[in-house]
Scaffold this motif. Sequence first.
Motif, PDB file in Angstrom:
ATOM      1  N   ASP A  57       0.825  -1.212   0.000  1.00 13.09           N
ATOM      2  CA  ASP A  57       0.000   0.000   0.000  1.00 13.09           C
ATOM      3  C   ASP A  57       0.856   1.257   0.000  1.00 13.09           C
ATOM      4  N   VAL A  58       1.998   1.197   0.699  1.00 13.38           N
ATOM      5  CA  VAL A  58       2.886   2.365   0.756  1.00 13.38           C
ATOM      6  C   VAL A  58       3.376   2.711  -0.652  1.00 13.38           C
ATOM      7  N   TYR A  59       3.701   1.691  -1.434  1.00 15.25           N
ATOM      8  CA  TYR A  59       4.126   1.925  -2.816  1.00 15.25           C
ATOM      9  C   TYR A  59       3.005   2.604  -3.609  1.00 15.25           C
ATOM     10  N   SER A  60       1.778   2.071  -3.480  1.00 17.30           N
ATOM     11  CA  SER A  60       0.635   2.653  -4.184  1.00 17.30           C
ATOM     12  C   SER A  60       0.423   4.104  -3.767  1.00 17.30           C
ATOM     13  N   TYR A  61       0.606   4.369  -2.480  1.00 21.05           N
ATOM     14  CA  TYR A  61       0.483   5.739  -1.984  1.00 21.05           C
ATOM     15  C   TYR A  61       1.533   6.631  -2.660  1.00 21.05           C
ATOM     16  N   GLY A  62       2.736   6.133  -2.815  1.00 21.26           N
ATOM     17  CA  GLY A  62       3.793   6.902  -3.470  1.00 21.26           C
ATOM     18  C   GLY A  62       3.425   7.273  -4.893  1.00 21.26           C
ATOM     19  N   VAL A  63       2.752   6.358  -5.598  1.00 22.54           N
ATOM     20  CA  VAL A  63       2.321   6.647  -6.969  1.00 22.54           C
ATOM     21  C   VAL A  63       1.282   7.765  -6.971  1.00 22.54           C
ATOM     22  N   VAL A  64       0.325   7.717  -6.034  1.00 21.71           N
ATOM     23  CA  VAL A  64      -0.678   8.777  -5.934  1.00 21.71           C
ATOM     24  C   VAL A  64      -0.008  10.107  -5.604  1.00 21.71           C
ATOM     25  N   LEU A  65       0.996  10.081  -4.751  1.00 23.00           N
ATOM     26  CA  LEU A  65       1.726  11.297  -4.413  1.00 23.00           C
ATOM     27  C   LEU A  65       2.402  11.874  -5.661  1.00 23.00           C
ATOM     28  N   LEU A  66       2.931  11.008  -6.511  1.00 20.40           N
ATOM     29  CA  LEU A  66       3.527  11.466  -7.767  1.00 20.40           C
ATOM     30  C   LEU A  66       2.468  12.095  -8.675  1.00 20.40           C
ATOM     31  N   GLU A  67       1.280  11.526  -8.675  1.00 21.34           N
ATOM     32  CA  GLU A  67       0.200  12.105  -9.478  1.00 21.34           C
ATOM     33  C   GLU A  67      -0.157  13.501  -8.985  1.00 21.34           C
ATOM     34  N   LEU A  68      -0.174  13.677  -7.657  1.00 22.43           N
ATOM     35  CA  LEU A  68      -0.459  14.994  -7.094  1.00 22.43           C
ATOM     36  C   LEU A  68       0.623  16.000  -7.476  1.00 22.43           C
ATOM     37  N   LEU A  69       1.869  15.543  -7.555  1.00 24.58           N
ATOM     38  CA  LEU A  69       2.985  16.423  -7.891  1.00 24.58           C
ATOM     39  C   LEU A  69       3.032  16.763  -9.375  1.00 24.58           C
ATOM     40  N   THR A  70       2.789  15.755 -10.214  1.00 19.26           N
ATOM     41  CA  THR A  70       3.035  15.921 -11.645  1.00 19.26           C
ATOM     42  C   THR A  70       1.790  16.112 -12.492  1.00 19.26           C
ATOM     43  N   GLY A  71       0.631  15.663 -11.995  1.00 20.18           N
ATOM     44  CA  GLY A  71      -0.577  15.701 -12.800  1.00 20.18           C
ATOM     45  C   GLY A  71      -0.624  14.623 -13.862  1.00 20.18           C
ATOM     46  N   ARG A  72       0.345  13.694 -13.847  1.00 21.69           N
ATOM     47  CA  ARG A  72       0.401  12.624 -14.842  1.00 21.69           C
ATOM     48  C   ARG A  72      -0.279  11.354 -14.338  1.00 21.69           C
ATOM     49  N   VAL A  73      -0.726  10.521 -15.278  1.00 16.42           N
ATOM     50  CA  VAL A  73      -1.295   9.224 -14.925  1.00 16.42           C
ATOM     51  C   VAL A  73      -0.154   8.222 -14.737  1.00 16.42           C
ATOM     52  N   PRO A  74      -0.380   7.122 -14.003  1.00 17.59           N
ATOM     53  CA  PRO A  74       0.698   6.161 -13.743  1.00 17.59           C
ATOM     54  C   PRO A  74       1.278   5.500 -14.988  1.00 17.59           C
ATOM     55  N   VAL A  75       0.433   5.242 -15.974  1.00 18.43           N
ATOM     56  CA  VAL A  75       0.901   4.637 -17.230  1.00 18.43           C
ATOM     57  C   VAL A  75       0.257   5.403 -18.386  1.00 18.43           C
ATOM     58  N   ASP A  76       1.086   5.921 -19.280  1.00 15.51           N
ATOM     59  CA  ASP A  76       0.591   6.700 -20.411  1.00 15.51           C
ATOM     60  C   ASP A  76       1.436   6.384 -21.643  1.00 15.51           C
ATOM     61  N   THR A  77       0.927   5.492 -22.479  1.00 18.31           N
ATOM     62  CA  THR A  77       1.677   5.069 -23.668  1.00 18.31           C
ATOM     63  C   THR A  77       1.673   6.122 -24.764  1.00 18.31           C
ATOM     64  N   GLN A  78       0.915   7.224 -24.568  1.00 18.53           N
ATOM     65  CA  GLN A  78       0.895   8.293 -25.558  1.00 18.53           C
ATOM     66  C   GLN A  78       2.081   9.238 -25.405  1.00 18.53           C
ATOM     67  N   ARG A  79       2.797   9.115 -24.291  1.00 12.68           N
ATOM     68  CA  ARG A  79       3.954   9.989 -24.063  1.00 12.68           C
ATOM     69  C   ARG A  79       5.183   9.449 -24.793  1.00 12.68           C
ATOM     70  N   PRO A  80       6.224  10.257 -24.930  1.00 16.38           N
ATOM     71  CA  PRO A  80       7.448   9.823 -25.613  1.00 16.38           C
ATOM     72  C   PRO A  80       8.098   8.638 -24.900  1.00 16.38           C
ATOM     73  N   PRO A  81       8.928   7.866 -25.610  1.00 19.00           N
ATOM     74  CA  PRO A  81       9.637   6.744 -24.990  1.00 19.00           C
ATOM     75  C   PRO A  81      10.415   7.201 -23.752  1.00 19.00           C
ATOM     76  N   GLY A  82      10.371   6.389 -22.721  1.00 17.24           N
ATOM     77  CA  GLY A  82      11.032   6.736 -21.475  1.00 17.24           C
ATOM     78  C   GLY A  82      10.123   7.448 -20.489  1.00 17.24           C
ATOM     79  N   GLN A  83       8.943   7.858 -20.958  1.00 15.17           N
ATOM     80  CA  GLN A  83       8.002   8.566 -20.085  1.00 15.17           C
ATOM     81  C   GLN A  83       6.683   7.809 -19.902  1.00 15.17           C
ATOM     82  N   HIS A  84       6.617   6.583 -20.400  1.00 15.36           N
ATOM     83  CA  HIS A  84       5.364   5.827 -20.341  1.00 15.36           C
ATOM     84  C   HIS A  84       4.950   5.501 -18.908  1.00 15.36           C
TER      85      HIS A  84
END
Length: 295
Positions: free
Chosen positions: A172-199
């Motif tokens: 759960d702590v890992y999942s929380y870290g991903v949500v925290l990244l979403e709050l910081l960046t506004g990005r979704v956890p997986v986005d294949t529409q972004r350039p290589p290296g940013q998926h």
Amino acid sequence: MIRVLIEPCNHQSFGYGLLQVDLLSRMHSPHLVGLLGYCADQSHRLLVFEFMPNGSLKGHLHPVIPAVDVAAGEQRDARPTLDWQTRLGIALDCARALEFLHEHTSPAVIHRDFNCSNVLLDHNYRARVSDFGTAKVGSNKANGQVVTRVLGTTGYLAPEYASTGKLTTKSDVYSYGVVLLELLTGRVPVDTQRPPGQHVLVSWALPRLTNRERLVQMVDPALKGQFAVKDLIQVAAIAAMCIQTKAEYRPLMTDVVQSLIPIVKKSPSMSCSSTPARPLQHVVYMSPAAGSNTS
């Protein structure tokens, strides 16, 4: 105002709903969405929850742009942008919710599907965690693991759980870290529409979290620079610890809470009270048929 969703009950959804009823009838925290009631009538079943008028965190961070706006070339968000202090408050509320599950219930409860869709916001934008249909009761031992089938949402699963099915509170702590990244960046956890290296958000963000210049560049553009860099660095450090590959390197949620409290307290607009205002409305919700926790 009451909203009602009714779906036929089958074996899987029956187990999904019963688990939520069992857990939420025993757990009471201002940081969990409250279960108000349960009703079963032959092939129909209802779970009655508190209504959270501002919807899910996902709806604010990743709003769906109506097709008519896309066709017109407009980039209009469906909801107002969450400001920096509101995001910090949401991060603290979520941390307190998981702290309650992990360290104030016995044995510990592992959410197993913590993600921004399951973070709901009241009329004051205070966050509560919902959806315990796939939760697992953990071991009484410190960091004790439970072996189970892998369930959850792509992009939020801890590496050791995804590969072995070994589940701990640190998952759960890992999942929380991903949500925290979403709050910081506004990005979704997986986005294949972004350039290589940013998926994949975690792999893209991790090397940037400890580099001040790159860290500032990765902040959600919707914030328009309205944040304190010192606070950003501290929150980024917490996120970096939470998404460590090895579970033993991740912090306890109590440590996360204690790290966030002084950051949130700096803002006069955010309260650190553990009891948010009670919503005035309710929602009646039918558990989805997909997914159960019978494993």
